[in-house]
Design a protein around this motif. Structure first.
Motif, PDB file in Angstrom:
ATOM      1  N   GLU A 219       0.855  -1.199   0.000  1.00  0.00           N
ATOM      2  CA  GLU A 219       0.000   0.000   0.000  1.00  0.00           C
ATOM      3  C   GLU A 219       0.887   1.244   0.000  1.00  0.00           C
ATOM      4  OE1 GLU A 219      -3.215   0.046   2.805  1.00  0.00           O
ATOM      5  OE2 GLU A 219      -3.515   2.212   2.559  1.00  0.00           O
ATOM      6  N   ALA A 241      -4.214  -8.558  -7.784  1.00  0.00           N
ATOM      7  CA  ALA A 241      -3.169  -7.673  -8.346  1.00  0.00           C
ATOM      8  C   ALA A 241      -2.012  -8.509  -8.893  1.00  0.00           C
ATOM      9  CB  ALA A 241      -2.674  -6.711  -7.266  1.00  0.00           C
ATOM     10  N   GLN A 264      -7.078   1.409  -6.165  1.00  0.00           N
ATOM     11  CA  GLN A 264      -8.066   0.446  -5.694  1.00  0.00           C
ATOM     12  C   GLN A 264      -9.324   1.199  -5.267  1.00  0.00           C
ATOM     13  OE1 GLN A 264      -7.027  -2.288  -2.425  1.00  0.00           O
ATOM     14  NE2 GLN A 264      -8.138  -3.849  -3.595  1.00  0.00           N
ATOM     15  N   GLY A 268     -13.064  -2.732  -3.990  1.00  0.00           N
ATOM     16  CA  GLY A 268     -11.919  -3.635  -4.140  1.00  0.00           C
ATOM     17  C   GLY A 268     -11.389  -3.719  -5.568  1.00  0.00           C
ATOM     18  N   ARG A 269     -12.167  -3.167  -6.522  1.00  0.00           N
ATOM     19  CA  ARG A 269     -11.743  -3.230  -7.932  1.00  0.00           C
ATOM     20  C   ARG A 269     -10.391  -2.560  -8.110  1.00  0.00           C
ATOM     21  NH1 ARG A 269     -15.541   0.051 -10.225  1.00  0.00           N
ATOM     22  NH2 ARG A 269     -14.263   0.961 -11.852  1.00  0.00           N
ATOM     23  N   LEU A 270      -9.580  -3.153  -8.993  1.00  0.00           N
ATOM     24  CA  LEU A 270      -8.238  -2.606  -9.244  1.00  0.00           C
ATOM     25  C   LEU A 270      -8.171  -2.005 -10.644  1.00  0.00           C
ATOM     26  CD1 LEU A 270      -6.146  -5.560  -7.809  1.00  0.00           C
ATOM     27  CD2 LEU A 270      -6.221  -3.242  -6.878  1.00  0.00           C
TER      28      LEU A 270
END
Ligand code: AMP
Length: 364
Positions: A219, A241, A264, A268-270
């Motif tokens: 992060e 990821a 993000q 939670g979508r990347l």
């Protein structure tokens, strides 16, 4: 020349071989230290003899990155060549690869040097999500692109942007002309503004045999557009990821370490922001995590060796020492849980990366 087996692109380097590195900044310096631990020599190619990598490399050649002849001459002295920054001109990289294995290859540079090519590649070929984007070459294009993507949005130069340089946020229609004037006449890309929850990255390596190993999700927190801290392993890593990074590495038939930066979302979508075809600032924590660090991993891949272990034994928070932060070095050096890394840069400048610290917690 010490290559043990030489079958063109599959050359494996024996200890005592020489790896050439295009670029002599702090990444080149840390790569050279890792190479020396493995009994490999490093030849740095840099525009400056006083670059951070020079004091720790066996050989330094001074030359411009667009001097193709000088780069070919340099590459001829190396068993394999790599690069520590992505703005090596493609013709120079191709020149090096005409005489010596270039790892990663020139295609990774072509893709990552230009944000328009990069985003098109990621979306159309790899099939991963990126921010909405439009090609912009005039204020007329920009107005049309703003209508398509909506406000706010981010105008970026296609090439040579880093640490937030070469980009402007547009929040209202009244700001369009000024944004264009700031970056024109450089070819640009307009991106939709992503209201992300957090920024994360993956550092992953692909070996000469196609094996892929990723470090845990990291992060990242930026300050003034420059990476400030990286914390690893990040919370809530469901492995997606790393899967995206593996797809990108395979598509490029990549050899070496790559950094992939993501936005993000709250669900939670990347969304992939960008890729860096090199060791990455958000992977510096690996140096004190008790596993193979990203610099050794890159050297192993470039040499055609098996990849090392990527499972950290400790939780690590990496903090960059930017500008005069480095003046606290003596205090930082006293703390047993703090690992200090300094780049040997004599001149402190605002925004300049001077070093970093890794603070470890006992376990992951
Ligand atoms: P970049 O140079 O593209 O990595 O951008 C530097 C930083 O600017 C990123 O790490 C984000 O914090 C922010 N940023 C860049 N592009 C966008 C975007 N499309 N939406 C929101 N924030 C962005």
């Amino acid at each position: 020349m010490n290559a043990v087996s030489s079958r063109g692109a599959q050359t494996i380097l024996a200890p005592g071989s020489t790896i050439g590195i295009l670029g002599g900044g702090q990444l080149g310096r840390m790569l050279a230290v890792a190479a020396s631990r493995l009994g490999l020599n490093v030849h740095i190619y840099s525009p400056s003899a006083e670059c951070p990598a020079a004091p720790v490399a066996q050989t330094v050649s001074v030359g411009a990155f667009d001097d193709v002849e000088a780069i070919i001459k340099f590459a001829k002295t190396c068993d394999a060549v790599t690069y520590e920054f992505e703005n090596v001109p493609a013709v120079s990289a191709k020149g090096a690869s005409s005489v010596t294995p270039l790892r990663p290859g020139a295609r990774a540079l072509d893709v990552s040097q230009d944000r328009l090519i990069e985003k098109s590649f990621l979306r159309a070929q790899v099939g991963v999500e990126v921010a909405g984007f439009e090609d912009v070459n005039s204020v007329y294009d920009l107005k049309r692109a703003v209508k398509r993507l909506g406000l706010p949005c981010v105008l970026k130069t296609r090439r040579l942007g880093y640490d937030g340089k070469g980009q402007v946020i547009i929040r209202s229609e009244a700001e369009i002309d000024a944004a264009w004037t700031t970056l024109a006449p450089a070819p640009c890309i307009l991106e939709a503004f992503i209201p992300f929850e957090r920024e994360v990255s993956i550092v992953a390596a692909r070996g000469l045999d196609g094996q892929i190993k990723a470090y845990p999700l990291t992060e990242n927190v930026h300050r003034n557009h420059i990476l400030h801290t990286s914390t690893a392993p990040a919370t809530q890593d469901n492995g997606s990821a790393a899967k995206i990074a593996a797809k990108i590495l395979d598509h490029l038939d990549y050899v070496g370490v790559m950094g992939v930066e993501f936005f993000q979302m709250t669900d939670g979508r990347l969304i992939v922001n960008e890729i860096a075809p090199r060791v990455h600032n958000s992977g510096h924590w690996t140096q004190d995590a008790g596993c193979t660090d990203q610099f050794e991993q890159h050297i192993r891949a470039v040499a055609g060796w098996p990849l090392g272990d990527t499972t950290p034994r400790h939780r690590v928070v990496m903090t960059n020492l930017i500008g005069d932060d480095v003046e606290a070095w003596a205090t930082l050096a006293k703390d047993p849980a703090t690992h200090l890394h300094l780049y040997g840069k004599s001149e402190i400048r605002e925004g300049r990366k001077m070093g970093h610290i890794n603070r470890i917690s006992p376990s992951t």
